[in-house]
Design a protein around this motif. Structure first.
Motif, PDB file in Angstrom:
ATOM      1  N   LEU A  71       0.826  -1.204   0.000  1.00 44.35           N
ATOM      2  CA  LEU A  71       0.000   0.000   0.000  1.00 44.35           C
ATOM      3  C   LEU A  71       0.861   1.256   0.000  1.00 44.35           C
ATOM      4  O   LEU A  71       1.689   1.447   0.872  1.00 44.35           O
ATOM      5  CB  LEU A  71      -0.914   0.046   1.222  1.00 44.35           C
ATOM      6  CG  LEU A  71      -2.114  -0.869   1.230  1.00 44.35           C
ATOM      7  CD1 LEU A  71      -2.904  -0.670   2.518  1.00 44.35           C
ATOM      8  CD2 LEU A  71      -3.012  -0.623   0.049  1.00 44.35           C
ATOM      9  N   THR A  72       0.645   2.082  -1.002  1.00 43.26           N
ATOM     10  CA  THR A  72       1.314   3.381  -1.031  1.00 43.26           C
ATOM     11  C   THR A  72       0.290   4.488  -1.208  1.00 43.26           C
ATOM     12  O   THR A  72       0.506   5.603  -0.776  1.00 43.26           O
ATOM     13  CB  THR A  72       2.354   3.459  -2.166  1.00 43.26           C
ATOM     14  OG1 THR A  72       1.709   3.137  -3.399  1.00 43.26           O
ATOM     15  CG2 THR A  72       3.509   2.500  -1.920  1.00 43.26           C
ATOM     16  N   GLU A  73      -0.835   4.168  -1.844  1.00 46.07           N
ATOM     17  CA  GLU A  73      -1.895   5.148  -2.022  1.00 46.07           C
ATOM     18  C   GLU A  73      -3.030   4.820  -1.059  1.00 46.07           C
ATOM     19  O   GLU A  73      -3.277   3.666  -0.744  1.00 46.07           O
ATOM     20  CB  GLU A  73      -2.413   5.120  -3.459  1.00 46.07           C
ATOM     21  CG  GLU A  73      -1.390   5.614  -4.456  1.00 46.07           C
ATOM     22  CD  GLU A  73      -1.945   5.616  -5.869  1.00 46.07           C
ATOM     23  OE1 GLU A  73      -3.174   5.695  -6.025  1.00 46.07           O
ATOM     24  OE2 GLU A  73      -1.134   5.529  -6.792  1.00 46.07           O
ATOM     25  N   GLY A  74      -3.740   5.840  -0.634  1.00 49.72           N
ATOM     26  CA  GLY A  74      -4.869   5.623   0.256  1.00 49.72           C
ATOM     27  C   GLY A  74      -4.442   5.209   1.653  1.00 49.72           C
ATOM     28  O   GLY A  74      -5.169   4.528   2.358  1.00 49.72           O
ATOM     29  N   VAL A  75      -3.233   5.605   2.035  1.00 43.91           N
ATOM     30  CA  VAL A  75      -2.702   5.269   3.351  1.00 43.91           C
ATOM     31  C   VAL A  75      -2.510   6.554   4.136  1.00 43.91           C
ATOM     32  O   VAL A  75      -2.022   7.545   3.614  1.00 43.91           O
ATOM     33  CB  VAL A  75      -1.360   4.521   3.238  1.00 43.91           C
ATOM     34  CG1 VAL A  75      -0.751   4.283   4.603  1.00 43.91           C
ATOM     35  CG2 VAL A  75      -1.548   3.207   2.504  1.00 43.91           C
ATOM     36  N   LYS A  76      -2.895   6.508   5.386  1.00 44.11           N
ATOM     37  CA  LYS A  76      -2.733   7.666   6.254  1.00 44.11           C
ATOM     38  C   LYS A  76      -1.666   7.349   7.300  1.00 44.11           C
ATOM     39  O   LYS A  76      -1.742   6.325   7.975  1.00 44.11           O
ATOM     40  CB  LYS A  76      -4.067   7.972   6.945  1.00 44.11           C
ATOM     41  CG  LYS A  76      -4.018   9.154   7.862  1.00 44.11           C
ATOM     42  CD  LYS A  76      -5.387   9.435   8.435  1.00 44.11           C
ATOM     43  CE  LYS A  76      -5.360  10.687   9.275  1.00 44.11           C
ATOM     44  NZ  LYS A  76      -6.687  11.025   9.752  1.00 44.11           N
ATOM     45  N   VAL A  77      -0.660   8.218   7.389  1.00 43.67           N
ATOM     46  CA  VAL A  77       0.356   8.073   8.422  1.00 43.67           C
ATOM     47  C   VAL A  77      -0.157   8.798   9.654  1.00 43.67           C
ATOM     48  O   VAL A  77      -0.581   9.948   9.578  1.00 43.67           O
ATOM     49  CB  VAL A  77       1.715   8.649   7.968  1.00 43.67           C
ATOM     50  CG1 VAL A  77       2.724   8.593   9.096  1.00 43.67           C
ATOM     51  CG2 VAL A  77       2.219   7.904   6.751  1.00 43.67           C
TER      52      VAL A  77
END
Length: 129
Positions: A71-77
């Motif tokens: 996952l690189t898109e649609g991820v919240k840090v």
């Protein structure tokens, strides 16, 4: 390493944005802030990660963790990087499950998806309550 020794590493607390509605529901139901829920889930997730003890424990999470690994898109840090501890046998099992028996990948890259899988399961369990 001595028995009981854990490997210390630093992870980013990342969650798929698709889980945000569930987090908001949990926060609303329990009448706490979203930040409070995220911190509580991180604390509980670190405890579970620390308790993983090898191939059998890791195997229960592998399929879900593989879904979070790329996952690189649609991820919240969320928040700041955090320190976690992992049993060496569990870390080796995670590397093997990633197809990295020589343990060439960075530890945090391998462990991060497992932590995300643990927290995602905690969210699903809270949602079901």
């Amino acid at each position: 390493m001595a028995k009981g020794t854990k490997v210390k590493l630093v992870l980013l607390y990342r969650l798929p944005q698709a889980l945000e509605p569930d987090l908001a529901d949990i926060a609303g139901r329990d009448r706490v802030s979203m930040e409070y829920v995220l911190l509580a889930l991180a604390r509980e997730g670190r405890e579970i990660l620390r308790a993983l003890n090898g191939e059998d424990d890791v195997g229960l999470l592998t399929e879900e963790a593989k879904g979070f690994g790329g996952l690189t898109e649609g991820v919240k840090v969320i928040g700041n990087p955090m320190t976690v501890y992992v049993c060496p046998a569990a870390l080796h099992a995670m590397h093997r499950a990633e197809g990295d028996p020589w343990r060439a990948l960075p530890k945090a890259t391998v462990v991060g998806p497992y932590f995300t899988a643990i927290v995602a399961r905690l969210i699903k369990a809270r949602r079901a309550e």
